[in-house]
Write a protein that holds these residues in place. Structure first.
Motif, PDB file in Angstrom:
ATOM      1  N   CYS A 253      31.623  58.275  51.160  1.00 26.90           N
ATOM      2  CA  CYS A 253      32.424  59.113  50.258  1.00 26.90           C
ATOM      3  C   CYS A 253      32.118  58.719  48.820  1.00 26.90           C
ATOM      4  N   GLU A 255      33.258  59.164  45.417  1.00 27.76           N
ATOM      5  CA  GLU A 255      34.354  59.671  44.604  1.00 27.76           C
ATOM      6  C   GLU A 255      33.908  60.248  43.255  1.00 27.76           C
ATOM      7  N   GLY A 258      32.678  63.629  44.178  1.00 25.02           N
ATOM      8  CA  GLY A 258      33.490  64.480  45.031  1.00 25.02           C
ATOM      9  C   GLY A 258      32.775  64.902  46.293  1.00 25.02           C
ATOM     10  N   ASP A 324      36.302  57.258  39.424  1.00 23.08           N
ATOM     11  CA  ASP A 324      37.619  57.278  40.059  1.00 23.08           C
ATOM     12  C   ASP A 324      37.805  56.114  41.033  1.00 23.08           C
TER      13      ASP A 324
END
Length: 387
Positions: A253, A255, A258, A324
């Motif tokens: 993932c 971040e 996205g 993030d």
């Protein structure tokens, strides 16, 4: 010709500083071997131990199987070219090249023969009666190289010999050195901090950092399969892009982007990890113009271009992403100097083909990358995870 072997060679100075720790490798007979790394990593110290200008604290240096630690430099049959030309200004090119033969009391006819032969190889024949002050930097460096090879050494060592030249002359001298090695076939050890020199000249490279050899291999192996974060960040210009990715349900993932994708095959997780450090080389990004450009293996995201550098045949496109997710990344600070925290902006560089892509500052582009091109590293050790 000769093979050179180092077995756990260490250099520790009187103040306790360890310049080289347990260096072990073998240079094959006739090989062009490169020591490469940042300034202060111990490259020149290691070279000087091999040639005998520095004593080893421990370990053995062997040439053709015979230990040479106890031999004086003059008895090692090696020739060293320094970063500075170190020519005698009052002597002609002929006298500079002949100097080591004169000191060795070689006969005059033999000196004349070998100097003229060396000058012909280095295209210095028309300059033999000239003084160094009228020579260009590249010509002076060729004289320094000639003074070394005229001795017919078993091992030829060069300590950053092109550092004092401008970019054009460096490129020219790289070509000349490659041709010279091909012609002479002398075992060669070359020290540089310039990865371009290392990649273009070396049969094999040893990458050093803080006195420790990180990885040894061909230029292709070191570039395509770096063993750790330091090697990955050092090899390549612009450097590899790095950022963390969470691991959730066998997915990576991203971040900042996205995105999420499957973990690449052949990933070695010998212990469970909550996240990994992901590396993407700038040239592994693509600009996508429509959905048809995408494939199952291609991950895409939209980004705004922060700035563009046009280099003729290629573009360097810089984008900035808000972070993030950024855990304690001290390994990145230590190995590649990337110090960030959550909320900072992360700069990502994409290298694109300028002949087929037109991108301007402020444009929003869709960038894609192939998951098979990802490099994954352990966030605790910095070691490579993809086998």
């Amino acid at each position: 010709m000769a093979s050179v072997e180092l077995d756990k060679v260490t250099k520790q100075f009187s103040d306790g500083t360890v310049a080289i720790k347990d260096a072990s490798f073998t240079i094959a007979d006739g090989e062009f071997f490169i020591l490469v790394g940042p300034s202060g990593c111990g490259k020149s110290t290691l070279l000087h131990m091999i040639v005998g200008l520095e004593e080893t604290s421990s370990g053995e240096i062997r040439v053709n199987g015979q230990m040479i630690n106890h031999l004086d430099p003059k008895d090692r049959n090696m020739a060293l070219v320094f970063q500075s030309y170190a020519l005698y200004p009052h002597m002609s090119v002929r006298e500079n090249i002949a100097f080591p033969l004169i000191m060795a009391k070689v006969s005059k006819p033999e000196i004349i023969r070998r100097v003229e032969e060396t000058a012909a190889i280095l295209e210095l024949s028309l300059l033999l009666d000239s003084k160094p002050r009228i020579l260009s930097g590249g010509q002076r460096q060729r004289v320094a190289i000639g003074r070394a090879i005229v001795r017919n050494p078993e091992v030829f060592l060069l300590d950053e010999p092109l550092s004092n030249l401008d970019a054009r002359l460096r490129n020219q001298m790289r070509i000349e050195l490659a041709r010279l090695h091909k012609r002479l076939g002398t075992t060669t050890l070359y020290v540089t901090h310039d990865q371009t020199e290392a990649m273009t000249l070396g049969d094999r490279l040893a990458i050093l950092n803080k006195g420790v050899i990180q990885q040894i291999g061909t230029p292709f192996e070191l570039y395509q399969q770096p063993c750790n974060l330091f090697v990955a960040g050092f090899m390549g210009s612009p450097a590899m892009n790095f950022f963390p990715a969470r691991i959730k349900d066998d997915q990576l993932c991203f971040e900042p982007l996205g995105l999420q994708t499957a973990i690449p095959g052949h990933t070695d997780f010998s212990k469970p990890l909550d996240y990994v450090i992901v590396g993407i080389r700038p040239e592994d990004f693509y600009v996508l113009s429509n959905e048809n450009d995408r494939s199952e293996q291609l991950i895409a995201f939209d980004a705004q271009v922060d700035r563009v550098e046009w280099l003729g045949a290629e573009l360097l496109v810089y984008i900035r992403l808000k972070i993030d997710f950024w855990p304690d990344m001290s390994i990145l600070v230590r190995d590649v100097g990337l110090e960030k925290k959550q909320g900072d902006m992360l700069e990502v560089i994409a290298r694109l083909d300028a002949t087929s892509t037109i991108v301007k500052k402020g444009d929003t582009v869709t960038l894609g990358f192939n998951i098979d091109k990802l490099h994954l590293f352990d966030p605790n050790t910095g070691d490579r995870l993809i086998t």
